[in-house]
Design an enzyme around this catalytic site. Structure first.
Site, mmCIF file in Angstrom:
data_model
loop_
_atom_site.group_PDB
_atom_site.id
_atom_site.type_symbol
_atom_site.label_atom_id
_atom_site.label_comp_id
_atom_site.label_asym_id
_atom_site.label_seq_id
_atom_site.Cartn_x
_atom_site.Cartn_y
_atom_site.Cartn_z
ATOM 1 N N ASP A 78 0.900 -1.415 -0.441
ATOM 2 C CA ASP A 78 0.021 0.041 0.400
ATOM 3 C C ASP A 78 0.953 1.372 -0.326
ATOM 4 O OD1 ASP A 78 0.524 -0.217 2.635
ATOM 5 O OD2 ASP A 78 -1.076 0.306 3.200
ATOM 6 N N SER A 79 2.388 0.616 0.143
ATOM 7 C CA SER A 79 2.988 1.999 -0.512
ATOM 8 C C SER A 79 3.043 3.009 -1.328
ATOM 9 C CB SER A 79 4.601 1.263 0.398
ATOM 10 O OG SER A 79 4.642 0.602 -0.317
ATOM 11 N N GLU A 138 -1.957 -4.893 8.604
ATOM 12 C CA GLU A 138 -1.663 -4.795 9.505
ATOM 13 C C GLU A 138 -1.242 -5.012 10.429
ATOM 14 O OE1 GLU A 138 -0.256 -0.711 8.899
ATOM 15 O OE2 GLU A 138 0.701 -1.321 7.189
ATOM 16 N N GLU A 147 9.294 -4.510 10.424
ATOM 17 C CA GLU A 147 9.356 -2.789 10.558
ATOM 18 C C GLU A 147 10.266 -1.706 11.865
ATOM 19 O OE1 GLU A 147 6.968 -1.224 7.666
ATOM 20 O OE2 GLU A 147 7.865 1.013 7.848
ATOM 21 N N ASP A 170 -1.395 -6.422 -0.650
ATOM 22 C CA ASP A 170 -1.234 -5.641 0.720
ATOM 23 C C ASP A 170 -2.539 -5.182 0.734
ATOM 24 O OD1 ASP A 170 0.061 -4.717 3.058
ATOM 25 O OD2 ASP A 170 0.941 -3.206 1.857
ATOM 26 N N LYS A 176 -0.897 -9.487 2.883
ATOM 27 C CA LYS A 176 -0.894 -8.980 4.266
ATOM 28 C C LYS A 176 -1.334 -7.989 4.390
ATOM 29 C CE LYS A 176 2.778 -5.697 4.095
ATOM 30 N NZ LYS A 176 2.486 -4.421 5.691
HETATM 31 O O1 KIV Z 1 3.298 -1.231 1.646
HETATM 32 C C1 KIV Z 1 4.750 -1.744 1.988
HETATM 33 O O2 KIV Z 1 5.781 -1.324 1.181
HETATM 34 C C2 KIV Z 1 4.929 -1.969 3.202
HETATM 35 C C3 KIV Z 1 5.981 -2.036 3.586
HETATM 36 C C4 KIV Z 1 6.671 -0.836 4.070
HETATM 37 C C5 KIV Z 1 6.879 -3.954 4.345
HETATM 38 O O3 KIV Z 1 4.492 -2.664 3.944
#
Ligand code: KIV
Length: 286
Positions: free
Chosen positions: A51-52, A121, A188, A90, A119
């Site tokens: 989600d970055s 959080e 992280e 993500d 993934k």
């Molecule tokens: O979204 C992302 O890039 C991440 C990484 C920092 C692990 O969650």
């Protein structure tokens, strides 16, 4: 036409076997088809469609505004590269927090878009989301330490687990996520010693980003590690290339040649048979 994969795709058991074998796991973020192809050709093990993307490609200030539709579109583009690396989608903020049922529905969307795993959080109430998604047959990667979706609650984008109590909680959360069925865990921005302790305590592999060399693998954001981003970076970022500089040099050279007339040159133009041209030009003269 679909591209042929150079090698068979990695499987989850192969990823899991890397920890006991002492082989470090390499993960990188990617948000599009050509990047996924390059990552795979470079031998990366896991591609995270993070989600970055929010602050690296979509122009948001953080990861929080990213929607399911955006995340799924990017994941599908990555998956269409048919990388050898496993693709992890993500789950964006709001896509799993409300309920187990919503978490499963959205995880299914990622898998239908081509993700091999998702993934998400957090721990606490999110442990139940992990259990539900794993129960639906979808592999889940956890994410602890600095969890950017809850940066406001954590006091900003800063390192976590720096007191004995916070480190104890981190370890307890990691055990809970492992017990809930996570196949791996992103750590992280935590102290290296804590990253090492958590990694030793778990059977599943940890993937560190700012968690030191004791993690079972490492992940970096594409735009950070390749120097697409040029500004101030977090402490853990190492730049392995100067892509922004290379792009700027290319664009400046292109602009200069368009303005001078050097581009397009003879080798860049299509030709017409002389007779056809004469006939066409004769029509113009009438
Ligand atoms: O979204 C992302 O890039 C991440 C990484 C920092 C692990 O969650």
């Amino acid at each position: 036409m679909t591209e042929l994969r150079a090698r068979e795709p990695l499987t989850l058991p192969e990823i899991l076997a890397m920890k006991p074998a002492g082989t470090k796991i390499v993960m990188v973020t990617a948000y599009d088809h050509p990047s996924a192809r390059l990552a795979s050709e470079a031998g990366v093990d896991l591609i995270l469609v993070g989600d970055s993307a929010g602050n690296n490609v979509l122009g948001y200030d953080s990861t929080v505004p990213v929607t399911m539709d955006e995340a799924v579109m990017l994941t599908a583009a990555v998956a269409r590269a048919r990388p050898r690396a496993l693709v992890v989608g993500d789950m964006p903020f709001g896509s799993f927090q409300p309920s187990d049922a919503q978490a499963v529905r959205n995880a299914v969307r990622f898998v239908k878009a081509g993700a091999d795993a998702v993934k998400l959080e957090g721990a606490g109430p999110m442990v139940s989301r992990v259990r539900a998604i794993v129960g639906a047959g979808i592999p889940v990667m956890g994410h602890l330490g600095l969890t950017p979706q809850s940066a406001t609650k954590l006091g900003g984008m800063k390192a976590q687990g720096r007191t004995a109590e916070a480190a104890r909680q981190l370890l307890a959360d990691a055990h809970e996520l492992e017990a809930a069925g996570c196949f791996s865990l992103v750590l992280e921005s935590v102290p290296a010693r804590i990253g090492a302790h958590v990694s030793e305590a778990l059977s599943i592999p940890t993937i560190g980003i700012g968690a030191g060399p004791g993690a079972d693998g490492q992940v970096l954001v594409w735009h950070d590690l390749l120097g697409v981003n040029e500004g101030v970076a977090p402490r853990f970022v190492k730049r392995y290339a100067d892509v922004a500089g290379e792009i700027r040099r290319g664009l400046e050279a292109y602009a200069a040649e368009v303005r001078s007339g050097a581009y397009p040159a003879d080798e860049h133009v299509y030709k017409i048979n002389a007779e056809e041209l004469r006939a066409f030009e004769a029509d113009l003269d009438r």
